[in-house]
Design a protein around this motif. Structure first.
Motif, short mmCIF file in Angstrom:
data_model
loop_
_atom_site.label_atom_id
_atom_site.label_comp_id
_atom_site.label_asym_id
_atom_site.label_seq_id
_atom_site.Cartn_x
_atom_site.Cartn_y
_atom_site.Cartn_z
N GLU A 128 23.36 61.78 94.16
CA GLU A 128 22.51 60.74 94.76
C GLU A 128 23.13 59.34 94.67
N ALA A 129 24.13 59.18 93.82
CA ALA A 129 24.66 57.84 93.57
C ALA A 129 25.44 57.33 94.78
N ARG A 130 25.53 55.99 94.89
CA ARG A 130 26.31 55.40 95.97
C ARG A 130 27.28 54.35 95.43
N LEU A 131 28.37 54.17 96.13
CA LEU A 131 29.33 53.15 95.75
C LEU A 131 29.29 52.00 96.76
N TYR A 132 29.25 50.77 96.26
CA TYR A 132 29.30 49.59 97.13
C TYR A 132 30.48 48.73 96.74
N LEU A 133 31.11 48.17 97.75
CA LEU A 133 32.16 47.20 97.47
C LEU A 133 31.51 45.85 97.22
N TYR A 134 32.00 45.11 96.25
CA TYR A 134 31.56 43.71 96.14
C TYR A 134 32.79 42.87 95.82
N GLY A 135 32.57 41.57 95.61
CA GLY A 135 33.72 40.72 95.34
C GLY A 135 34.60 40.59 96.57
N SER A 136 35.85 40.22 96.33
CA SER A 136 36.66 39.74 97.45
C SER A 136 37.02 40.80 98.49
N CYS A 137 37.00 42.10 98.15
CA CYS A 137 37.34 43.03 99.23
C CYS A 137 36.12 43.34 100.09
N GLY A 138 34.92 42.94 99.63
CA GLY A 138 33.72 43.11 100.45
C GLY A 138 33.27 41.83 101.12
N ASN A 139 33.67 40.68 100.59
CA ASN A 139 33.12 39.43 101.13
C ASN A 139 34.03 38.76 102.17
N SER A 140 35.15 39.40 102.47
CA SER A 140 36.14 38.93 103.46
C SER A 140 36.99 37.76 102.97
N PHE A 141 36.87 37.41 101.69
CA PHE A 141 37.71 36.36 101.13
C PHE A 141 38.83 36.92 100.24
N GLY A 142 39.17 38.18 100.46
CA GLY A 142 40.20 38.80 99.64
C GLY A 142 41.59 38.55 100.20
N VAL A 143 42.46 38.03 99.36
CA VAL A 143 43.84 37.86 99.79
C VAL A 143 44.58 39.18 99.55
N SER A 144 45.79 39.25 100.06
CA SER A 144 46.60 40.44 99.90
C SER A 144 46.80 40.75 98.41
N LYS A 145 46.82 42.02 98.05
CA LYS A 145 47.05 42.51 96.69
C LYS A 145 45.92 42.19 95.71
N SER A 146 44.71 42.02 96.23
CA SER A 146 43.56 41.82 95.33
C SER A 146 43.17 43.14 94.69
N ASP A 147 42.60 43.04 93.50
CA ASP A 147 41.96 44.22 92.91
C ASP A 147 40.67 44.48 93.67
N ILE A 148 40.16 45.71 93.58
CA ILE A 148 38.88 45.92 94.23
C ILE A 148 37.74 46.06 93.22
N ASP A 149 36.61 45.51 93.60
CA ASP A 149 35.42 45.53 92.75
C ASP A 149 34.42 46.48 93.39
N VAL A 150 33.97 47.46 92.60
CA VAL A 150 33.06 48.47 93.12
C VAL A 150 31.82 48.53 92.23
N CYS A 151 30.67 48.71 92.86
CA CYS A 151 29.43 48.85 92.11
C CYS A 151 28.88 50.25 92.33
N LEU A 152 28.60 50.95 91.23
CA LEU A 152 27.98 52.26 91.31
C LEU A 152 26.46 52.07 91.21
N ALA A 153 25.77 52.43 92.28
CA ALA A 153 24.31 52.31 92.29
C ALA A 153 23.74 53.68 91.95
N ILE A 154 23.00 53.72 90.87
CA ILE A 154 22.58 55.01 90.34
C ILE A 154 21.22 54.87 89.68
N GLU A 155 20.34 55.84 89.92
CA GLU A 155 19.03 55.85 89.26
C GLU A 155 19.06 56.89 88.17
#
Ligand code: GTP
Ligand code: MG
Length: 336
Positions: A55-82
């Motif tokens: 049931e869990a979902r993964l969402y991107l947040y931070g710079s790879c989700g907000n369109s302000f990510g420069v090249s070679k950024s790390d990615i920030d992921v949020c696990l949404a889970i009940e």
């Protein structure tokens, strides 16, 4: 002593700096193949996570989700889970376990961090990734930033250049008392709302078309941004002028003693109204940037009496270079 609200006329050759600044912006944009690799890693993570928690979902947040990510950024992921019968640390440890089994490198659960995460590195793509649990507000503010970026192309240009400057000059390190990338992007949005003619509207003051409630905080704003593409057209300033204006604002025009910048209201509000005039605990409020949703949260709270000096000297250095240096596109980004 510093002089405030000093009237400075922009250098006469500012337009000749536009092309070089645009070239720097272009060079920072992540190439398509990098985006594809990020997607590949996310797909792998989704597959592993869904085995344990369908049931869990993964969402991107931070710079790879907000369109302000420069090249070679790390990615920030949020696990949404009940998950009701496990606390956050247990979920993180379990998650680290689930990911470990499939040859990802350096999978580490950091359960005691301010924001507890699992860190990992994908050996195939070389991408590093931080996964947090149920940090829904970060996912929502990521959408807000992405929506602002779609209104006027100059926002991404300015924010990329400011982030690049901040990283080059060592003033993008919250653990050393300087500001996060998130804070710098909010400073750019505020600057565009404040410019005359304005380049960006205040989405949270407009009719609500998007609304979610997260931890008792109502996040509501106008998100039909494709209808706002002409908003900034009365302002003809190019990126060089805006870089100049941004640094000039933070070097000489911002009222550090009394003002809070607020993207939520599209204006400046007073420290007194927020009760941010005194030091409480470690919150000194030496430069005040209100979070658009967590309004009690000052993104400048990490700044201390030493680092505020460093920051303001860097703003002044940058403003001086933009005003006087024959080759600002080089000098601005010189390593500290
Ligand atoms: P880079 O990784 O430097 O490219 O930038 P980033 O956009 O990923 O920013 P950063 O790592 O500073 O923050 C990641 C995300 O965490 C932000 O986009 C916000 O969604 C969220 N966030 C929420 N509150 C805070 C906060 O107080 N500080 C920081 N740093 N991030 C926050
Ligand atoms: Mg990040």
């Amino acid at each position: 002593a510093r002089m405030y609200r000093r009237q400075i006329i922009c250098r006469s050759d500012i337009d000749s700096l536009n092309a070089p600044f645009l070239a720097i912006f272009e060079s920072l944009i992540p190439p398509e193949e990098e985006k594809a690799k990020q997607k590949q890693l996310i797909t792998l993570l989704e597959r592993l996570v869904s085995k344990e928690w369908p049931e869990a979902r993964l969402y991107l947040y931070g710079s790879c989700g907000n369109s302000f990510g420069v090249s070679k950024s790390d990615i920030d992921v949020c696990l949404a889970i009940e998950e009701t019968d496990m606390d956050k640390s247990e979920i993180l440890l379990k998650l680290a376990d689930v990911l470990q089994s499939d040859n990802l490198q350096n999978v580490q659960a950091l359960t005691r961090a301010r924001v507890p995460i699992v860190k990992l590195k994908d050996p195939v793509t070389g991408i590093s990734c931080d996964i947090c649990i149920n940090n829904v507000l970060a996912v929502v503010n990521t959408k807000l930033l992405r929506d602002y970026a779609q209104i006027d192309a100059r926002l991404r240009q300015l924010a990329f250049i400011i982030k690049h400057w901040a990283k080059s000059r060592g003033v993008n390190q919250t653990y050393q008392g300087t500001l996060s990338s998130y804070a710098y992007v909010l400073m750019c949005i505020h600057f565009f709302q404040h410019r005359r003619p304005a380049i960006l509207p205040c989405l949270q003051e407009m009719e609500t078309t998007y609304s979610v409630t997260v931890d008792d905080i109502e996040c509501a704003y106008f998100d039909q941004v494709e209808k706002l593409r002409d908003f900034g057209c009365y302002n003809k300033e190019n990126i060089a002028q805006l870089v100049w204006g941004f640094f000039n604002y933070w070097a000489y025009c911002h009222d550090y003693a009394n003002a809070v910048i607020s993207v939520r209201t599209g204006s400046i509000i007073s420290k007194r109204d927020k009760d941010w005039t005194r030091r409480i605990g470690n919150d000194r409020h030496l430069i005040c940037i209100e979070d658009p949703f967590e309004t009690r949260h000052d993104l400048g709270r990490v700044v201390d009496k030493y680092s505020i000096k460093v920051l303001r000297e860097e703003f002044e250095r940058a403003a001086d270079i933009m005003q006087n240096d024959p080759n600002p596109c080089v000098k601005l980004f010189e390593p500290y």
